[in-house]
Design an enzyme around this catalytic site. Structure first.
Site, PDB file in Angstrom:
ATOM      1  N   ASP A 119       0.846  -1.195   0.000  1.00 25.52           N
ATOM      2  CA  ASP A 119       0.000   0.000   0.000  1.00 25.52           C
ATOM      3  C   ASP A 119       0.886   1.252   0.000  1.00 25.52           C
ATOM      4  O   ASP A 119       1.837   1.339   0.778  1.00 25.52           O
ATOM      5  CB  ASP A 119      -0.911   0.007   1.235  1.00 25.52           C
ATOM      6  CG  ASP A 119      -1.915  -1.144   1.200  1.00 25.52           C
ATOM      7  OD1 ASP A 119      -2.093  -1.732   0.114  1.00 25.52           O
ATOM      8  OD2 ASP A 119      -2.509  -1.449   2.241  1.00 25.52           O
ATOM      9  N   TYR A 196      -1.543  -8.373  -8.354  1.00 28.21           N
ATOM     10  CA  TYR A 196      -1.520  -6.951  -8.709  1.00 28.21           C
ATOM     11  C   TYR A 196      -0.592  -6.685  -9.890  1.00 28.21           C
ATOM     12  O   TYR A 196      -0.856  -5.823 -10.712  1.00 28.21           O
ATOM     13  CB  TYR A 196      -1.127  -6.113  -7.490  1.00 28.21           C
ATOM     14  CG  TYR A 196      -2.316  -5.727  -6.651  1.00 28.21           C
ATOM     15  CD1 TYR A 196      -3.076  -6.707  -6.012  1.00 28.21           C
ATOM     16  CD2 TYR A 196      -2.700  -4.406  -6.500  1.00 28.21           C
ATOM     17  CE1 TYR A 196      -4.183  -6.378  -5.250  1.00 28.21           C
ATOM     18  CE2 TYR A 196      -3.813  -4.061  -5.744  1.00 28.21           C
ATOM     19  CZ  TYR A 196      -4.544  -5.051  -5.123  1.00 28.21           C
ATOM     20  OH  TYR A 196      -5.648  -4.700  -4.377  1.00 28.21           O
TER      21      TYR A 196
HETATM   22  N1  SAM Z   1       1.017  -8.724  -2.616  1.00 28.50           N
HETATM   23  C1  SAM Z   1      -0.264  -8.892  -3.304  1.00 28.50           C
HETATM   24  C2  SAM Z   1      -0.083  -8.704  -4.781  1.00 28.50           C
HETATM   25  O1  SAM Z   1       0.968  -8.147  -5.181  1.00 28.50           O
HETATM   26  O2  SAM Z   1      -0.955  -9.094  -5.544  1.00 28.50           O
HETATM   27  C3  SAM Z   1      -1.333  -7.955  -2.712  1.00 28.50           C
HETATM   28  C4  SAM Z   1      -1.054  -6.492  -2.876  1.00 28.50           C
HETATM   29  S1  SAM Z   1      -2.282  -5.492  -2.067  1.00 28.50           S
HETATM   30  C5  SAM Z   1      -2.167  -3.978  -2.896  1.00 28.50           C
HETATM   31  C6  SAM Z   1      -1.485  -5.094  -0.513  1.00 28.50           C
HETATM   32  C7  SAM Z   1      -1.854  -6.078   0.586  1.00 28.50           C
HETATM   33  O3  SAM Z   1      -1.062  -5.791   1.725  1.00 28.50           O
HETATM   34  C8  SAM Z   1      -3.309  -5.965   1.042  1.00 28.50           C
HETATM   35  O4  SAM Z   1      -3.906  -7.235   1.025  1.00 28.50           O
HETATM   36  C9  SAM Z   1      -3.212  -5.380   2.443  1.00 28.50           C
HETATM   37  O5  SAM Z   1      -4.268  -5.807   3.285  1.00 28.50           O
HETATM   38  C10 SAM Z   1      -1.854  -5.885   2.896  1.00 28.50           C
HETATM   39  N2  SAM Z   1      -1.219  -5.041   3.927  1.00 28.50           N
HETATM   40  C11 SAM Z   1      -1.075  -3.708   3.878  1.00 28.50           C
HETATM   41  N3  SAM Z   1      -0.439  -3.256   4.972  1.00 28.50           N
HETATM   42  C12 SAM Z   1      -0.164  -4.346   5.732  1.00 28.50           C
HETATM   43  C13 SAM Z   1       0.477  -4.541   6.983  1.00 28.50           C
HETATM   44  N4  SAM Z   1       0.945  -3.493   7.700  1.00 28.50           N
HETATM   45  N5  SAM Z   1       0.588  -5.780   7.472  1.00 28.50           N
HETATM   46  C14 SAM Z   1       0.103  -6.849   6.764  1.00 28.50           C
HETATM   47  N6  SAM Z   1      -0.523  -6.730   5.566  1.00 28.50           N
HETATM   48  C15 SAM Z   1      -0.660  -5.500   5.045  1.00 28.50           C
END
Ligand code: SAM
Length: 217
Positions: A119, A196
């Site tokens: 994110d 993604y």
């Molecule tokens: N890595 C995957 C991909 O590339 O397809 C998912 C990307 S998605 C944009 C980011 C993921 O990171 C989300 O599912 C979100 O809930 C998780 N996330 C964000 N901040 C996080 C944190 N501090 N701890 C654990 N998970 C987190």
């Protein structure tokens, strides 16, 4: 990624034999959990887990741990794992906010960290929440083996530039980087696409990637 609330997701995760949560810290236990001393690679923010599951299939000699903040997202990864005919012995999951990652891994217990399409937290006042911020690099410093490395992919060029700026002041060094992974033959060799990555690259967005390690390694 935030899916709408899925009723029962928390309970499914609590009862699942491959899942841990922040309520049961596992630092120091991973060799026992996997039943071997293979290297441990983790993905923080794994979403629905496609990338990590693909790696676990490709590399039975590595143990993989996927970390995801939201139950409603993690439960989708579990559905896919449970639907497989051949169970994967080398993958586990944690539902937690990675801010508390040091409660889950002892010093030197992790060999590699993957950050994929993290994110971006675009507001300056939220910069510490970015998974590539100096604050998070300090946490990774605690859990990684001395030769450990971090691999980060994103299509967000502002986040990538920010992340490059964090490296040296935090005591890390850049081993490799590209602003266009899919046209970089060396770095793209063996690349496993994330959900993604597929989505954004099919929209024409170049994918950035960096690999970093501690300066003294
Ligand atoms: N890595 C995957 C991909 O590339 O397809 C998912 C990307 S998605 C944009 C980011 C993921 O990171 C989300 O599912 C979100 O809930 C998780 N996330 C964000 N901040 C996080 C944190 N501090 N701890 C654990 N998970 C987190």
């Amino acid at each position: 990624m935030r899916l709408r609330n899925i009723p029962g997701a928390r309970e499914t995760i609590a009862a699942h034999n491959l899942c841990f949560t922040e309520e049961s810290p596992q630092a120091g236990n991973w060799q026992d959990i996997f039943g071997n001393d293979h290297p441990v690679h983790i993905e923080i923010g794994m979403g629905k887990g496609r990338f990590l599951t693909a790696l676990a299939e490709l590399h039975p000699e590595i143990n993989y741990v996927g970390i995801e903040k939201y139950s409603s997202v993690l439960v989708r990864a579990l559905e896919k794992i449970d639907a497989q005919t051949e169970p994967l012995p080398n993958i586990r999951f944690i539902r937690m906010d990675a801010t508390d990652i040091c409660a889950m891994f002892a010093p030197g217990e992790v060999d590699r960290i993957y950050l994929n399409f993290s994110d971006p937290w675009p507001k300056d006042r939220h910069a510490k929440r970015r998974l590539t911020s100096a604050e998070f690099l300090k946490r990774y410093d605690q859990i990684l083996v001395p030769s450990g490395r971090i691999e980060f992919k994103t299509d967000n060029r502002d986040l990538f530039a920010f992340s490059l700026d964090q490296i040296e002041p935090a005591g890390w060094k850049l081993l490799a980087s590209t602003w266009d992974l899919h046209h970089d033959d060396a770095l793209n060799a063996g690349n496993v696409m994330t959900e993604y990555e597929e989505r954004f690259s099919s929209q024409g967005n170049p994918i950035c990637k960096m690999i970093i390690a501690r300066c003294e390694s």
